[in-house]
Design a protein around this motif. Structure first.
Motif, PDB file in Angstrom:
ATOM      1  N   MET A   1       0.847  -1.197   0.000  1.00 36.77           N
ATOM      2  CA  MET A   1       0.000   0.000   0.000  1.00 36.77           C
ATOM      3  C   MET A   1       0.884   1.249   0.000  1.00 36.77           C
ATOM      4  O   MET A   1       1.777   1.404   0.831  1.00 36.77           O
ATOM      5  CB  MET A   1      -0.901   0.000   1.232  1.00 36.77           C
ATOM      6  CG  MET A   1      -1.853   1.188   1.298  1.00 36.77           C
ATOM      7  SD  MET A   1      -2.855   1.153   2.814  1.00 36.77           S
ATOM      8  CE  MET A   1      -3.804  -0.345   2.536  1.00 36.77           C
ATOM      9  N   ASN A   2       0.679   2.131  -0.959  1.00 37.21           N
ATOM     10  CA  ASN A   2       1.468   3.342  -1.058  1.00 37.21           C
ATOM     11  C   ASN A   2       1.153   4.303   0.081  1.00 37.21           C
ATOM     12  O   ASN A   2       0.016   4.447   0.506  1.00 37.21           O
ATOM     13  CB  ASN A   2       1.201   4.050  -2.389  1.00 37.21           C
ATOM     14  CG  ASN A   2       1.725   3.256  -3.566  1.00 37.21           C
ATOM     15  OD1 ASN A   2       2.656   2.463  -3.432  1.00 37.21           O
ATOM     16  ND2 ASN A   2       1.143   3.462  -4.719  1.00 37.21           N
ATOM     17  N   LYS A   3       2.205   4.977   0.572  1.00 41.97           N
ATOM     18  CA  LYS A   3       2.033   6.008   1.584  1.00 41.97           C
ATOM     19  C   LYS A   3       2.188   7.380   0.935  1.00 41.97           C
ATOM     20  O   LYS A   3       2.836   7.508  -0.114  1.00 41.97           O
ATOM     21  CB  LYS A   3       3.038   5.817   2.722  1.00 41.97           C
ATOM     22  CG  LYS A   3       2.748   4.586   3.573  1.00 41.97           C
ATOM     23  CD  LYS A   3       3.645   4.537   4.796  1.00 41.97           C
ATOM     24  CE  LYS A   3       3.276   3.370   5.699  1.00 41.97           C
ATOM     25  NZ  LYS A   3       4.113   3.335   6.917  1.00 41.97           N
ATOM     26  N   PRO A   4       1.639   8.430   1.542  1.00 40.43           N
ATOM     27  CA  PRO A   4       1.601   9.745   0.895  1.00 40.43           C
ATOM     28  C   PRO A   4       2.963  10.297   0.483  1.00 40.43           C
ATOM     29  O   PRO A   4       3.059  10.998  -0.530  1.00 40.43           O
ATOM     30  CB  PRO A   4       0.946  10.639   1.955  1.00 40.43           C
ATOM     31  CG  PRO A   4       0.153   9.713   2.803  1.00 40.43           C
ATOM     32  CD  PRO A   4       0.893   8.420   2.813  1.00 40.43           C
ATOM     33  N   LEU A   5       4.028  10.004   1.241  1.00 41.60           N
ATOM     34  CA  LEU A   5       5.326  10.616   0.958  1.00 41.60           C
ATOM     35  C   LEU A   5       6.329   9.637   0.361  1.00 41.60           C
ATOM     36  O   LEU A   5       7.535   9.922   0.341  1.00 41.60           O
ATOM     37  CB  LEU A   5       5.903  11.231   2.240  1.00 41.60           C
ATOM     38  CG  LEU A   5       5.091  12.384   2.851  1.00 41.60           C
ATOM     39  CD1 LEU A   5       5.818  12.959   4.054  1.00 41.60           C
ATOM     40  CD2 LEU A   5       4.825  13.477   1.827  1.00 41.60           C
ATOM     41  N   ASN A 355      -7.679   5.001   4.056  1.00 43.22           N
ATOM     42  CA  ASN A 355      -7.128   4.120   3.032  1.00 43.22           C
ATOM     43  C   ASN A 355      -5.632   3.846   3.181  1.00 43.22           C
ATOM     44  O   ASN A 355      -5.051   3.169   2.333  1.00 43.22           O
ATOM     45  CB  ASN A 355      -7.385   4.720   1.645  1.00 43.22           C
ATOM     46  CG  ASN A 355      -8.873   4.875   1.360  1.00 43.22           C
ATOM     47  OD1 ASN A 355      -9.663   3.979   1.645  1.00 43.22           O
ATOM     48  ND2 ASN A 355      -9.264   6.017   0.812  1.00 43.22           N
ATOM     49  N   THR A 356      -5.010   4.384   4.211  1.00 38.87           N
ATOM     50  CA  THR A 356      -3.563   4.224   4.374  1.00 38.87           C
ATOM     51  C   THR A 356      -3.235   3.921   5.828  1.00 38.87           C
ATOM     52  O   THR A 356      -3.733   4.609   6.726  1.00 38.87           O
ATOM     53  CB  THR A 356      -2.823   5.513   3.954  1.00 38.87           C
ATOM     54  OG1 THR A 356      -3.195   5.862   2.622  1.00 38.87           O
ATOM     55  CG2 THR A 356      -1.314   5.324   4.027  1.00 38.87           C
ATOM     56  N   ARG A 357      -2.402   2.918   6.065  1.00 40.37           N
ATOM     57  CA  ARG A 357      -1.964   2.614   7.424  1.00 40.37           C
ATOM     58  C   ARG A 357      -0.704   3.419   7.741  1.00 40.37           C
ATOM     59  O   ARG A 357       0.248   3.427   6.976  1.00 40.37           O
ATOM     60  CB  ARG A 357      -1.671   1.125   7.585  1.00 40.37           C
ATOM     61  CG  ARG A 357      -2.921   0.253   7.586  1.00 40.37           C
ATOM     62  CD  ARG A 357      -2.569  -1.209   7.833  1.00 40.37           C
ATOM     63  NE  ARG A 357      -1.968  -1.415   9.144  1.00 40.37           N
ATOM     64  CZ  ARG A 357      -2.669  -1.563  10.261  1.00 40.37           C
ATOM     65  NH1 ARG A 357      -3.994  -1.505  10.236  1.00 40.37           N
ATOM     66  NH2 ARG A 357      -2.057  -1.786  11.403  1.00 40.37           N
ATOM     67  N   VAL A 358      -0.733   4.107   8.876  1.00 40.68           N
ATOM     68  CA  VAL A 358       0.426   4.851   9.350  1.00 40.68           C
ATOM     69  C   VAL A 358       0.944   4.111  10.575  1.00 40.68           C
ATOM     70  O   VAL A 358       0.312   4.113  11.630  1.00 40.68           O
ATOM     71  CB  VAL A 358       0.051   6.306   9.712  1.00 40.68           C
ATOM     72  CG1 VAL A 358       1.275   7.067  10.198  1.00 40.68           C
ATOM     73  CG2 VAL A 358      -0.574   7.007   8.512  1.00 40.68           C
ATOM     74  N   GLU A 359       2.088   3.458  10.442  1.00 40.24           N
ATOM     75  CA  GLU A 359       2.559   2.595  11.520  1.00 40.24           C
ATOM     76  C   GLU A 359       4.075   2.477  11.510  1.00 40.24           C
ATOM     77  O   GLU A 359       4.740   2.942  10.574  1.00 40.24           O
ATOM     78  CB  GLU A 359       1.938   1.198  11.377  1.00 40.24           C
ATOM     79  CG  GLU A 359       2.256   0.536  10.057  1.00 40.24           C
ATOM     80  CD  GLU A 359       1.487  -0.761   9.855  1.00 40.24           C
ATOM     81  OE1 GLU A 359       0.796  -1.189  10.789  1.00 40.24           O
ATOM     82  OE2 GLU A 359       1.592  -1.329   8.758  1.00 40.24           O
ATOM     83  N   ALA A 360       4.605   1.882  12.543  1.00 38.99           N
ATOM     84  CA  ALA A 360       6.045   1.637  12.619  1.00 38.99           C
ATOM     85  C   ALA A 360       6.382   0.433  11.750  1.00 38.99           C
ATOM     86  O   ALA A 360       5.964  -0.685  12.035  1.00 38.99           O
ATOM     87  CB  ALA A 360       6.459   1.386  14.065  1.00 38.99           C
ATOM     88  N   THR A 361       7.114   0.679  10.692  1.00 34.75           N
ATOM     89  CA  THR A 361       7.545  -0.419   9.818  1.00 34.75           C
ATOM     90  C   THR A 361       9.000  -0.794  10.051  1.00 34.75           C
ATOM     91  O   THR A 361       9.447  -1.839   9.602  1.00 34.75           O
ATOM     92  CB  THR A 361       7.345  -0.035   8.339  1.00 34.75           C
ATOM     93  OG1 THR A 361       8.042   1.197   8.076  1.00 34.75           O
ATOM     94  CG2 THR A 361       5.867   0.170   8.030  1.00 34.75           C
ATOM     95  N   SER A 362       9.739   0.084  10.752  1.00 33.31           N
ATOM     96  CA  SER A 362      11.122  -0.252  11.082  1.00 33.31           C
ATOM     97  C   SER A 362      11.508   0.401  12.402  1.00 33.31           C
ATOM     98  O   SER A 362      10.956   1.430  12.794  1.00 33.31           O
ATOM     99  CB  SER A 362      12.089   0.194   9.970  1.00 33.31           C
ATOM    100  OG  SER A 362      12.068   1.608   9.819  1.00 33.31           O
ATOM    101  N   HIS A 363      12.461  -0.190  13.093  1.00 31.78           N
ATOM    102  CA  HIS A 363      12.866   0.248  14.416  1.00 31.78           C
ATOM    103  C   HIS A 363      13.714   1.518  14.337  1.00 31.78           C
ATOM    104  O   HIS A 363      14.297   1.820  13.293  1.00 31.78           O
ATOM    105  CB  HIS A 363      13.677  -0.862  15.092  1.00 31.78           C
ATOM    106  CG  HIS A 363      14.915  -1.215  14.319  1.00 31.78           C
ATOM    107  ND1 HIS A 363      14.912  -2.146  13.304  1.00 31.78           N
ATOM    108  CD2 HIS A 363      16.186  -0.739  14.398  1.00 31.78           C
ATOM    109  CE1 HIS A 363      16.133  -2.232  12.796  1.00 31.78           C
ATOM    110  NE2 HIS A 363      16.915  -1.399  13.445  1.00 31.78           N
TER     111      HIS A 363
END
Length: 394
Positions: A1-5, A355-363
């Protein structure tokens, strides 16, 4: 899923909190944020207590979803390496003392020659101009100088700083907002931008109604503890077990409050009929309310007053915050994997898109964790990287 930035590359030279918190927000939204740090790790925030093993919890709070590259910008080879990276960057964030980037030969005019549409965001205590421009500015000092401390605390107590580094946190929002605006402007006309953010400017702008009261009326607000200077009852009251905050922000709410407390006659009392009346007679009103609140526990009062849509809530400590049913329902804690700590918990970004998940994908990255991989992406060979290491450049 694409993120805004996605597709936006940010080089983050900033340290401590305001800049890193701002770049973290952009990283959460999909930007590739690369922290540029000194090889010996001079960012103070990496060394602030308390620690989990050898990692500062302070650092962990402000640096998820980023990468870390170490470069010694005092060496010519390090400057050349940074310029190579800057030529492919969209944004550079820095919070050195005013003039430091120019003295390093990496100021805005130099960066523009490398990439005409570069966006440089500079964060300092007092800004790039004015008589205080060369002074360091830390959050509590800015709270004092910028007027926040004088209006915080009880009337008979000393001026008090806010319990969190609120100026840094507010500034981080302006870091993100200003960069997003500059990117939008660049999309429209191809121009880059130099952003000058001052913690003091932001603190002054954030005084809100306090500023308006002074500029339009000449009124100098004073400390009122947990009370509000313009509205009452709008403060904390001690219940049978712990305090509760009540914010009866209009006459209707106050009238409902009198019904819930079993004293409907108070709303007819000429001392309390309007907010202006209640402000004039706030001492008498508070005494009446205090005598009732101590008869029940805070949770009982919260349930009772909330049923009448009167804004209220108990004064919670941080443990109680994360056990709060609404905080749990909103999933404000998220887990991520850390290479040395295992699974760690962090607070979730509060932005919730449909429509977009904003989450921690890396530490939050370990110092220099991505140096070799990123430099290889820029075309350096393993031998060149080894030489740079041997010479103390990375």
């Amino acid at each position: 899923m694409n993120k805004p930035l996605e597709g936006i590359k940010i080089l983050d030279l900033s340290r401590v909190l305001a800049g890193p918190l701002g770049s973290m927000q952009l990283a959460d939204l999909g930007a590739e944020v690369i922290r540029i740090e000194a090889p010996e790790g001079k960012d103070d925030i990496r060394h602030w207590w308390p620690f989990v093993d050898e990692e500062s919890t302070y650092y962990l709070s402000a640096n998820r979803n980023k990468k870390s590259v170490t470069i010694n910008l005092k060496k010519d080879e390090g400057k050349a390496l940074f310029k190579k990276m800057a030529s492919k960057a969209d944004v550079i964030i820095e919070n050195f003392k005013t003039g430091t980037l120019d003295r390093l030969g990496l100021g805005y005019e130099t960066l523009k020659q490398l990439k005409e549409d570069i966006i440089l965001c500079s964060v300092t205590g007092y800004g790039q101009t004015g008589p205080y421009k060369n002074l360091p500015g830390y959050d509590p000092v800015i709270q004092a100088v910028g007027g926040l401390m004088d209006i915080t605390g009880h009337p008979d107590s000393e001026a008090t700083r806010v319990g969190t580094p609120v100026v840094d946190i507010m500034t981080s929002h302006y870091v993100a907002i200003s960069i997003l605006a500059a990117l939008r402007k660049r999309d429209m006309n191809g121009d880059g931008e130099r952003i000058d953010l001052s913690l003091l400017d932001i603190q002054v702008a954030s005084l809100g109604n306090i500023v308006s009261s002074y500029l339009l009326k000449g009124h100098i607000s004073k400390r009122m503890g947990n009370a509000h200077g313009n509205i009452t009852p709008y403060e904390t009251f001690q219940c049978a077990d712990k305090p509760i905050m009540v914010a009866a922000g209009n006459d209707r709410m106050f009238y409902q409050l009198t019904e819930m407390m079993g004293h409907p006659e108070w709303k007819e009392d000429p001392r309390f009929k309007t907010n202006a009346d209640r402000i004039e007679n706030r001492t008498e009103l508070r005494e009446l309310l205090e005598s009732e609140f101590v008869k029940k526990g805070a949770d009982e009062w919260e349930e009772l007053l909330s049923s009448a849509m009167i804004p209220c809530g108990p004064v919670n400590n941080v443990e109680q915050v994360f056990n709060h049913p609404q905080v749990r329902a909103r999933q404000m804690v998220q887990n991520s994997s850390h290479p040395t700590l295992g699974e760690i918990k962090t607070v979730r970004n509060p932005i919730k898109f449909t429509n977009t998940r904003v989450e921690a994908t890396s530490h939050p990255p370990i110092l220099g964790e991505h140096t070799e991989d990123i430099l290889m992406d820029y075309g350096l060979s393993e031998k060149e990287i080894r030489v740079l290491k041997e010479n103390g450049v990375i």
